[in-house]
Design a protein around this motif. Structure first.
Motif, PDB file in Angstrom:
ATOM      1  N   GLU A  79      -7.781 -11.501  13.344  1.00 12.62           N
ATOM      2  CA  GLU A  79      -8.244 -11.636  11.963  1.00 12.62           C
ATOM      3  C   GLU A  79      -9.663 -12.197  11.927  1.00 12.62           C
ATOM      4  O   GLU A  79     -10.468 -11.812  11.077  1.00 12.62           O
ATOM      5  N   ALA A  80      -9.983 -13.096  12.861  1.00  8.56           N
ATOM      6  CA  ALA A  80     -11.339 -13.657  12.916  1.00  8.56           C
ATOM      7  C   ALA A  80     -12.344 -12.581  13.321  1.00  8.56           C
ATOM      8  O   ALA A  80     -13.454 -12.532  12.792  1.00  8.56           O
ATOM      9  N   LEU A  81     -11.960 -11.721  14.260  1.00  9.25           N
ATOM     10  CA  LEU A  81     -12.859 -10.659  14.724  1.00  9.25           C
ATOM     11  C   LEU A  81     -12.923  -9.501  13.737  1.00  9.25           C
ATOM     12  O   LEU A  81     -13.968  -8.870  13.561  1.00  9.25           O
ATOM     13  N   ASN A  82     -11.788  -9.186  13.129  1.00  7.48           N
ATOM     14  CA  ASN A  82     -11.656  -7.989  12.317  1.00  7.48           C
ATOM     15  C   ASN A  82     -10.952  -8.343  11.004  1.00  7.48           C
ATOM     16  O   ASN A  82      -9.735  -8.163  10.899  1.00  7.48           O
ATOM     17  N   PRO A  83     -11.686  -8.869  10.015  1.00  9.28           N
ATOM     18  CA  PRO A  83     -11.032  -9.290   8.770  1.00  9.28           C
ATOM     19  C   PRO A  83     -10.287  -8.136   8.100  1.00  9.28           C
ATOM     20  O   PRO A  83     -10.776  -7.022   8.063  1.00  9.28           O
ATOM     21  N   SER A  85      -7.413  -6.988   9.174  1.00 10.10           N
ATOM     22  CA  SER A  85      -6.632  -6.223  10.152  1.00 10.10           C
ATOM     23  C   SER A  85      -5.130  -6.362   9.906  1.00 10.10           C
ATOM     24  O   SER A  85      -4.389  -5.395  10.102  1.00 10.10           O
ATOM     25  N   THR A  86      -4.692  -7.522   9.461  1.00  8.84           N
ATOM     26  CA  THR A  86      -3.252  -7.706   9.234  1.00  8.84           C
ATOM     27  C   THR A  86      -2.786  -6.860   8.041  1.00  8.84           C
ATOM     28  O   THR A  86      -1.712  -6.265   8.110  1.00  8.84           O
ATOM     29  N   GLU A  87      -3.618  -6.798   6.988  1.00 11.04           N
ATOM     30  CA  GLU A  87      -3.259  -5.976   5.830  1.00 11.04           C
ATOM     31  C   GLU A  87      -3.249  -4.504   6.223  1.00 11.04           C
ATOM     32  O   GLU A  87      -2.361  -3.747   5.823  1.00 11.04           O
ATOM     33  N   ARG A  88      -4.255  -4.092   7.015  1.00 10.44           N
ATOM     34  CA  ARG A  88      -4.335  -2.702   7.463  1.00 10.44           C
ATOM     35  C   ARG A  88      -3.131  -2.344   8.315  1.00 10.44           C
ATOM     36  O   ARG A  88      -2.536  -1.270   8.169  1.00 10.44           O
ATOM     37  N   LYS A  89      -2.743  -3.266   9.188  1.00 10.29           N
ATOM     38  CA  LYS A  89      -1.592  -3.030  10.058  1.00 10.29           C
ATOM     39  C   LYS A  89      -0.308  -2.922   9.225  1.00 10.29           C
ATOM     40  O   LYS A  89       0.553  -2.072   9.500  1.00 10.29           O
ATOM     41  N   ALA A  90      -0.178  -3.771   8.203  1.00  6.96           N
ATOM     42  CA  ALA A  90       1.006  -3.742   7.337  1.00  6.96           C
ATOM     43  C   ALA A  90       1.074  -2.425   6.566  1.00  6.96           C
ATOM     44  O   ALA A  90       2.146  -1.836   6.417  1.00  6.96           O
ATOM     45  N   SER A  91      -0.086  -1.939   6.089  1.00  9.18           N
ATOM     46  CA  SER A  91      -0.084  -0.679   5.337  1.00  9.18           C
ATOM     47  C   SER A  91       0.250   0.493   6.257  1.00  9.18           C
ATOM     48  O   SER A  91       0.954   1.423   5.851  1.00  9.18           O
ATOM     49  N   LEU A  92      -0.227   0.468   7.505  1.00 13.69           N
ATOM     50  CA  LEU A  92       0.125   1.518   8.469  1.00 13.69           C
ATOM     51  C   LEU A  92       1.620   1.492   8.768  1.00 13.69           C
ATOM     52  O   LEU A  92       2.248   2.539   8.932  1.00 13.69           O
ATOM     53  N   GLN A  93       2.173   0.300   8.842  1.00 14.39           N
ATOM     54  CA  GLN A  93       3.608   0.149   9.091  1.00 14.39           C
ATOM     55  C   GLN A  93       4.409   0.751   7.940  1.00 14.39           C
ATOM     56  O   GLN A  93       5.390   1.459   8.157  1.00 14.39           O
ATOM     57  N   LYS A  94       3.961   0.467   6.709  1.00 18.82           N
ATOM     58  CA  LYS A  94       4.647   1.015   5.539  1.00 18.82           C
ATOM     59  C   LYS A  94       4.535   2.533   5.500  1.00 18.82           C
ATOM     60  O   LYS A  94       5.452   3.225   5.081  1.00 18.82           O
ATOM     61  N   ALA A  95       3.383   3.060   5.934  1.00 21.60           N
ATOM     62  CA  ALA A  95       3.149   4.501   5.916  1.00 21.60           C
ATOM     63  C   ALA A  95       4.060   5.240   6.894  1.00 21.60           C
ATOM     64  O   ALA A  95       4.293   6.430   6.746  1.00 21.60           O
ATOM     65  N   SER A  96       4.567   4.533   7.902  1.00 20.89           N
ATOM     66  CA  SER A  96       5.441   5.191   8.880  1.00 20.89           C
ATOM     67  C   SER A  96       6.927   4.967   8.607  1.00 20.89           C
ATOM     68  O   SER A  96       7.766   5.513   9.314  1.00 20.89           O
ATOM     69  N   GLU A  97       7.248   4.180   7.587  1.00 26.47           N
ATOM     70  CA  GLU A  97       8.655   3.938   7.232  1.00 26.47           C
ATOM     71  C   GLU A  97       9.101   4.946   6.180  1.00 26.47           C
ATOM     72  O   GLU A  97       8.459   5.082   5.131  1.00 26.47           O
ATOM     73  N   LYS A  98      10.182   5.640   6.467  1.00 31.48           N
ATOM     74  CA  LYS A  98      10.686   6.643   5.521  1.00 31.48           C
ATOM     75  C   LYS A  98      11.179   5.950   4.256  1.00 31.48           C
ATOM     76  O   LYS A  98      11.716   4.846   4.306  1.00 31.48           O
TER      77      LYS A  98
END
Length: 160
Positions: A79-83, A85-98
């Protein structure tokens, strides 16, 4: 506890255990433990000017650095390096859940992309006009030319 010693008891102690200068007459081979230091005021000795003048200067502590954190394993470091990133990762996770709206949106975009690709292929890639087939035609022409040249050379050698 309060104990009262008589003078004769103190003399008897000296007789049993001996004195600092002499041995013990009643205990064979026993000597009173002697003090390791005559002046036991250690703080005064250490802080005296004679001792302090001989000592080396105090060493400074070496500079220490924090251990590097692996951003791929540590979420706070990432998160310090890439602000975000956690939200982006969560949205990608949601995008792969049926069953989620994000998944449906992704599938809709994928379907549109596939239809566009099919449309393009139908329009631009027909029969003999494909890239591979045109490449092979050029290669066949060169190969035929090289074969004809070899054949001509072979006939020239046969005549001699």
């Amino acid at each position: 506890r309060f104990i009262i010693w008589t003078e004769s008891a103190f003399k008897k102690l000296s007789e049993i255990y001996g004195t600092a200068k002499g041995g013990a007459p009643m205990k064979k081979g026993y000597h009173m433990p002697r003090a390791a230091m005559e002046n036991a005021d250690l703080a005064r000795i250490i802080n005296s000017s004679e001792v302090q003048s001989v000592l080396r200067a105090k060493l400074e502590a070496p500079v220490t650095f924090a251990k590097k954190q692996n951003a791929m394993k540590n979420k706070t470091a990432m998160e310090a390096l890439n602000p975000g990133s956690t939200e982006r990762k969560a949205s990608l996770q949601k995008a792969s859940e049926k069953g989620t709206t994000e998944f449906a949106a992704v599938q809709k975009l994928k379907k549109a992309r596939m239809e566009e690709s099919k449309k393009h292929n139908k329009q631009h890639k027909k029969g003999e006009e494909t890239f591979y087939k045109t490449l092979m035609k050029a290669f066949e022409a060169k190969a035929a030319e090289a074969a004809a040249k070899k054949e001509a050379e072979a006939e020239g050698e046969d005549e001699e």
